[in-house]
Design a protein around this motif. Structure first.
Motif, PDB file in Angstrom:
ATOM      1  N   PHE A  47       0.665  -1.259   0.117  1.00  8.85           N
ATOM      2  CA  PHE A  47      -0.034  -0.024   0.010  1.00  8.85           C
ATOM      3  C   PHE A  47       1.036   1.128  -0.132  1.00  8.85           C
ATOM      4  N   GLU A  48       1.929   1.179   0.641  1.00  9.29           N
ATOM      5  CA  GLU A  48       2.840   2.178   0.523  1.00  9.29           C
ATOM      6  C   GLU A  48       3.657   2.490  -0.938  1.00  9.29           C
ATOM      7  N   THR A  49       3.650   1.316  -1.796  1.00 13.38           N
ATOM      8  CA  THR A  49       4.072   1.700  -3.195  1.00 13.38           C
ATOM      9  C   THR A  49       2.757   2.125  -3.723  1.00 13.38           C
ATOM     10  N   PHE A  50       1.444   1.653  -3.840  1.00  9.04           N
ATOM     11  CA  PHE A  50       0.482   2.175  -4.164  1.00  9.04           C
ATOM     12  C   PHE A  50       0.269   3.798  -3.988  1.00  9.04           C
ATOM     13  N   ALA A  51       0.506   4.067  -2.715  1.00  8.84           N
ATOM     14  CA  ALA A  51       0.343   5.451  -2.373  1.00  8.84           C
ATOM     15  C   ALA A  51       1.194   6.464  -3.093  1.00  8.84           C
ATOM     16  N   ARG A  52       2.430   5.986  -3.388  1.00  8.69           N
ATOM     17  CA  ARG A  52       3.390   6.800  -4.335  1.00  8.69           C
ATOM     18  C   ARG A  52       2.953   6.624  -5.858  1.00  8.69           C
ATOM     19  N   GLN A  53       2.445   5.601  -6.250  1.00  5.41           N
ATOM     20  CA  GLN A  53       2.061   5.542  -7.584  1.00  5.41           C
ATOM     21  C   GLN A  53       0.725   6.540  -7.693  1.00  5.41           C
ATOM     22  N   TRP A  54      -0.145   6.437  -6.845  1.00  5.66           N
ATOM     23  CA  TRP A  54      -1.666   7.246  -6.603  1.00  5.66           C
ATOM     24  C   TRP A  54      -1.062   8.877  -6.812  1.00  5.66           C
ATOM     25  N   GLY A  55      -0.182   9.120  -5.995  1.00  6.99           N
ATOM     26  CA  GLY A  55       0.370  10.413  -5.985  1.00  6.99           C
ATOM     27  C   GLY A  55       0.947  10.940  -7.178  1.00  6.99           C
ATOM     28  N   THR A  56       1.600  10.193  -7.754  1.00  2.53           N
ATOM     29  CA  THR A  56       2.282  10.427  -9.251  1.00  2.53           C
ATOM     30  C   THR A  56       1.078  10.468 -10.271  1.00  2.53           C
ATOM     31  N   GLN A  57       0.255   9.755 -10.180  1.00  4.20           N
ATOM     32  CA  GLN A  57      -0.946   9.644 -11.156  1.00  4.20           C
ATOM     33  C   GLN A  57      -1.587  10.744 -10.891  1.00  4.20           C
ATOM     34  N   LEU A  58      -1.981  11.270  -9.774  1.00  4.22           N
ATOM     35  CA  LEU A  58      -2.781  12.464  -9.692  1.00  4.22           C
ATOM     36  C   LEU A  58      -2.193  13.863  -9.955  1.00  4.22           C
ATOM     37  N   LEU A 146     -10.444   8.823 -12.972  1.00  2.00           N
ATOM     38  CA  LEU A 146      -9.378   8.847 -12.021  1.00  2.00           C
ATOM     39  C   LEU A 146      -9.263   7.551 -11.269  1.00  2.00           C
ATOM     40  N   MET A 147     -10.428   6.871 -11.089  1.00  2.00           N
ATOM     41  CA  MET A 147     -10.672   5.735 -10.210  1.00  2.00           C
ATOM     42  C   MET A 147     -10.058   4.662 -10.992  1.00  2.00           C
ATOM     43  N   ASN A 148     -10.280   4.310 -12.345  1.00  8.85           N
ATOM     44  CA  ASN A 148      -9.905   3.253 -13.179  1.00  8.85           C
ATOM     45  C   ASN A 148      -8.472   3.507 -13.193  1.00  8.85           C
ATOM     46  N   GLU A 149      -7.665   4.401 -13.210  1.00  9.06           N
ATOM     47  CA  GLU A 149      -6.235   4.611 -13.399  1.00  9.06           C
ATOM     48  C   GLU A 149      -5.704   4.326 -11.933  1.00  9.06           C
ATOM     49  N   ALA A 150      -6.578   4.916 -10.776  1.00 11.30           N
ATOM     50  CA  ALA A 150      -5.895   4.344  -9.486  1.00 11.30           C
ATOM     51  C   ALA A 150      -5.928   2.887  -9.390  1.00 11.30           C
ATOM     52  N   LEU A 151      -7.016   2.287  -9.864  1.00  9.28           N
ATOM     53  CA  LEU A 151      -7.160   0.643  -9.618  1.00  9.28           C
ATOM     54  C   LEU A 151      -6.228  -0.068 -10.431  1.00  9.28           C
ATOM     55  N   GLU A 152      -5.361   0.640 -11.560  1.00  8.11           N
ATOM     56  CA  GLU A 152      -4.404  -0.171 -12.405  1.00  8.11           C
ATOM     57  C   GLU A 152      -3.192   0.082 -11.529  1.00  8.11           C
ATOM     58  N   ASP A 153      -3.329   1.048 -10.832  1.00 10.24           N
ATOM     59  CA  ASP A 153      -1.846   1.315  -9.716  1.00 10.24           C
ATOM     60  C   ASP A 153      -2.062   0.301  -8.686  1.00 10.24           C
ATOM     61  N   LEU A 154      -3.149   0.158  -8.127  1.00 12.62           N
ATOM     62  CA  LEU A 154      -3.444  -0.648  -6.881  1.00 12.62           C
ATOM     63  C   LEU A 154      -3.126  -2.067  -7.405  1.00 12.62           C
ATOM     64  N   HIS A 155      -3.613  -2.394  -8.537  1.00 17.71           N
ATOM     65  CA  HIS A 155      -3.282  -3.765  -8.977  1.00 17.71           C
ATOM     66  C   HIS A 155      -1.746  -4.040  -9.125  1.00 17.71           C
TER      67      HIS A 155
END
Length: 309
Positions: A47-58, A146-155
């Motif tokens: 989840f820390e990895t996801f947080a960094r990825q989501w921040g970059t995507q936003l 936005l959420m579809n891209e966040a879900l890609e980062d989460l996966h």
């Protein structure tokens, strides 16, 4: 049960944060929901990895410097997770096609925060203050993107822990009627701090535990040889404790205490020839006589006693 909750007064955000180290956290032994330490660590890293990825995507999407950080992570019943959210908030329900899981994943955040993100995407500096409300059709389309891209980062971040990718199934604005899972269904709930520009809010993600736990494997429950008692005794033997030498106690009246003055002498019942009592946390272990060693006051143990209590 580890609790996530507190409300952010500035943003109207979900009531979630890391529990204060000085506060006792209630635990329901009828429904043990604590993650094994090794499982919790693996999930925290993901989840820390996801947080960094989501921040970059936003940052790329809203064109404003954004940062996302993990605040806390726990496993709890879905009913406990939902009961600690604001009644009006954005609940993005996500499904895993082909997995057979009835429960849905949830990405939760205040609608006001999402409207701020949308304003930046459309070139506006963002609303100064806005109340929670339902999205318009256009706003909902942008949030879905936005959420579809966040879900890609989460996966990507969860890797082999999440076998199938998630997709947005719907968006609701009432946390109590979202019905993403049964009340007793266990979920892995992560709390995230999302900062976009100068505005900060709290979001959360709840994933059905049945989607992740099978991939985590069995927890290491103890030493292979079963010598748990020996290891416990070994660790306890290295813990520092306060050792004290004390005189025999003397009973006095409250009047004596209240009338004490400088120079008064209190007679103690401890004979001058008797060794001092050797104690730990008020429990007598034996006796010791006062002495010196290397220029310091020392205690010479005279006797030891068994004290099973």
């Amino acid at each position: 049960m580890t609790a996530l909750p507190v409300r952010d007064p500035d943003e109207g955000t979900p009531r979630q944060t890391r529990p204060n180290a000085a506060e006792a956290v209630p635990y329901d032994f009828r429904r043990p929901t604590t993650l094994a330490r090794e499982h919790a660590r693996v999930l925290e890293l993901a989840f820390e990895t996801f947080a960094r990825q989501w921040g970059t995507q936003l940052t790329a999407k809203v064109r404003v410097m954004s940062q996302v950080s993990l605040v806390s992570l726990c496993m709890q019943a879905y009913d406990d997770y939902v009961s600690l959210l604001p009644a009006t908030t954005t609940m993005v329900l996500c499904e895993t096609p082909g997995s057979g899981a009835k429960a849905k994943a949830v990405i939760q955040f205040p609608a006001a925060a999402a409207l701020n993100w949308i304003s930046h995407m459309l070139g506006s500096p963002g609303p100064s203050d806005i109340a929670e409300r339902k999205f318009t059709r256009i706003e909902q389309t942008l949030v879905r993107g936005l959420m579809n891209e966040a879900l890609e980062d989460l996966h990507y971040s969860l890797g082999t822990l999440l076998e199938r990718p998630l997709s947005v199934d719907g968006i609701t604005h009432n946390s109590q009627f979202a019905q993403a899972a049964a009340k007793s269904e266990l979920v892995i709930a992560a709390t995230l701090r999302v900062r976009v520009g100068e505005r900060s809010t709290v979001a959360s993600i709840a994933l059905p535990a049945e989607l992740l736990l099978p991939q985590l494997g069995d927890a290491d429950t103890g030493p292979a040889d079963g010598d748990t008692a020996g290891l416990l005794a070994q660790h306890l033997s290295g813990i520092p404790v306060d050792l004290a030498l004390r005189l025999a106690p003397s009973a006095v009246t409250p009047g004596t205490i209240l009338n004490l003055a400088v120079g008064d002498v209190l007679a103690l019942p401890h004979p001058t020839h008797r060794p001092f009592e050797l104690s730990v946390d008020g429990r007598r272990l034996g006796t010791a006589a006062a002495g010196t060693r290397s220029g310091r006051i020392a205690a010479v143990v005279v006797s030891t006693e068994e004290n099973p209590a």
